[in-house]
Design an enzyme around this catalytic site. Structure first.
Site, PDB file in Angstrom:
ATOM      1  N   SER A 135      78.879 -27.456  56.844  1.00 43.00           N
ATOM      2  CA  SER A 135      78.610 -27.253  58.466  1.00 43.00           C
ATOM      3  C   SER A 135      78.208 -28.463  59.480  1.00 43.00           C
ATOM      4  O   SER A 135      77.785 -28.015  60.578  1.00 43.00           O
ATOM      5  CB  SER A 135      78.053 -25.849  58.808  1.00 43.00           C
ATOM      6  OG  SER A 135      76.885 -25.448  57.871  1.00 43.00           O
ATOM      7  N   GLU A 136      77.504 -29.279  58.598  1.00 37.30           N
ATOM      8  CA  GLU A 136      76.380 -30.137  59.482  1.00 37.30           C
ATOM      9  C   GLU A 136      76.331 -30.300  61.387  1.00 37.30           C
ATOM     10  O   GLU A 136      76.197 -30.175  61.536  1.00 37.30           O
ATOM     11  CB  GLU A 136      76.192 -30.737  58.640  1.00 37.30           C
ATOM     12  CG  GLU A 136      74.912 -30.477  57.593  1.00 37.30           C
ATOM     13  CD  GLU A 136      76.079 -30.225  56.304  1.00 37.30           C
ATOM     14  OE1 GLU A 136      75.408 -30.017  54.992  1.00 37.30           O
ATOM     15  OE2 GLU A 136      77.287 -29.773  56.521  1.00 37.30           O
ATOM     16  N   ALA A 137      78.129 -31.168  61.068  1.00 39.91           N
ATOM     17  CA  ALA A 137      78.700 -31.077  62.343  1.00 39.91           C
ATOM     18  C   ALA A 137      78.394 -30.167  63.357  1.00 39.91           C
ATOM     19  O   ALA A 137      78.232 -31.168  64.482  1.00 39.91           O
ATOM     20  CB  ALA A 137      80.401 -31.889  62.207  1.00 39.91           C
TER      21      ALA A 137
END
Length: 261
Positions: A135-137
């Site tokens: 989920s980083e982006a």
């Protein structure tokens, strides 16, 4: 060994290390990272332990970074961010390089840094109800520290998609891309994990350790004369070892090998 964020149980030849922050979906903070690192380094040297199961309490396996920890990170300097990332990197390396085989038992959702935890393990069994997400982006970040392990586990092609889109995907999709090895119903998770652990502890401890190192050292390497020579040396070494000799003798004599007690 006693911990604040983990539970450790050693039964027979198997250690089960359980993430134990269910109220925050087993999200990381500095304490958990330090304790996981310590636990794997110590278990790697534990003579009686032949396999490690990494499990979690509660509905989620690991949700990534703890919100309070993220709030602290928002004010970090560049140098503090580097030091913080280095601690996470040390934790992942401790799991990956542990001389004992490590089985991840994923009972619930696994996001962000949690995927790094799973990818650093050797074998992963997942409940069919679990979901995964890099989920980083979505937060303006990238999964940099976990990337060496996640890309090894799912391959570059899948990583291109899920690093960039931050899509949530199912356990069946994780199986399809090779990120997990087995997907079972939730009520079959314990039994499926136990079957794999039973196979691991039935084998020569030294052979299992050396086989794990073999995959790490040979995987992705070009087929060179040096690599061929290295593999010849490895088989000669293992054949000459005490467990190697005992394994062959027990097979020829139709008896159980000594490491089974």
């Amino acid at each position: 060994m006693s911990y604040q964020t983990l539970q450790l149980a050693i039964e027979g030849r198997v250690a089960t290390l359980t993430l134990n922050r269910p109220d925050v979906r087993n999200a990381f903070n500095e304490s958990m990272i330090a304790e996981i690192t310590q636990a794997f380094r110590e278990l790697g040297q534990h003579d009686e332990v032949r396999a490690v199961v990494l499990a979690a309490n509660g509905p989620a396996f690991c949700a990534g970074a703890d919100l309070n920890w993220m709030k602290k990170m928002a004010g970090y300097t560049y140098e503090e961010n580097r030091a913080d990332a280095a601690q996470l990197a040390d934790m992942l390396r401790a799991i990956y390089s542990c001389p004992k085989p490590v089985v991840a038992k994923v009972q619930g959702d696994c996001y962000a840094g949690g995927m790094g935890l799973v990818a650093a393990c050797d074998i992963t069994v997942s409940s069919e109800a679990s979901h995964f997400c890099l989920s980083e982006a979505k937060l303006g970040l990238i999964p940099a520290t976990i990337s060496p392990y996640v890309i090894k586990a799912m391959g570059e092609n899948a990583a291109r998609r899920y690093f960039l889109t931050a899509e949530r995907f199912s356990a069946q999709e994780a199986l399809r891309i090779g990120f997990v090895h087995t997907v079972v119903a939730a009520d079959a998770l314990d039994a499926a994990t136990a079957d794999i652990v039973k196979a691991l502890v039935s084998n020569s401890p030294n052979a299992v350790k050396e086989a794990k190192r073999l995959v790490q050292d040979v995987g992705g390497q070009p087929l060179t004369e040096a690599l061929i020579a290295d593999t010849a040396t490895r088989i000669a070494d293992i054949r000459s070892s005490e467990e190697g000799k005992e394994g062959v003798r027990s097979f020829l004599e139709k008896r159980k090998p000594g490491w089974l007690g």
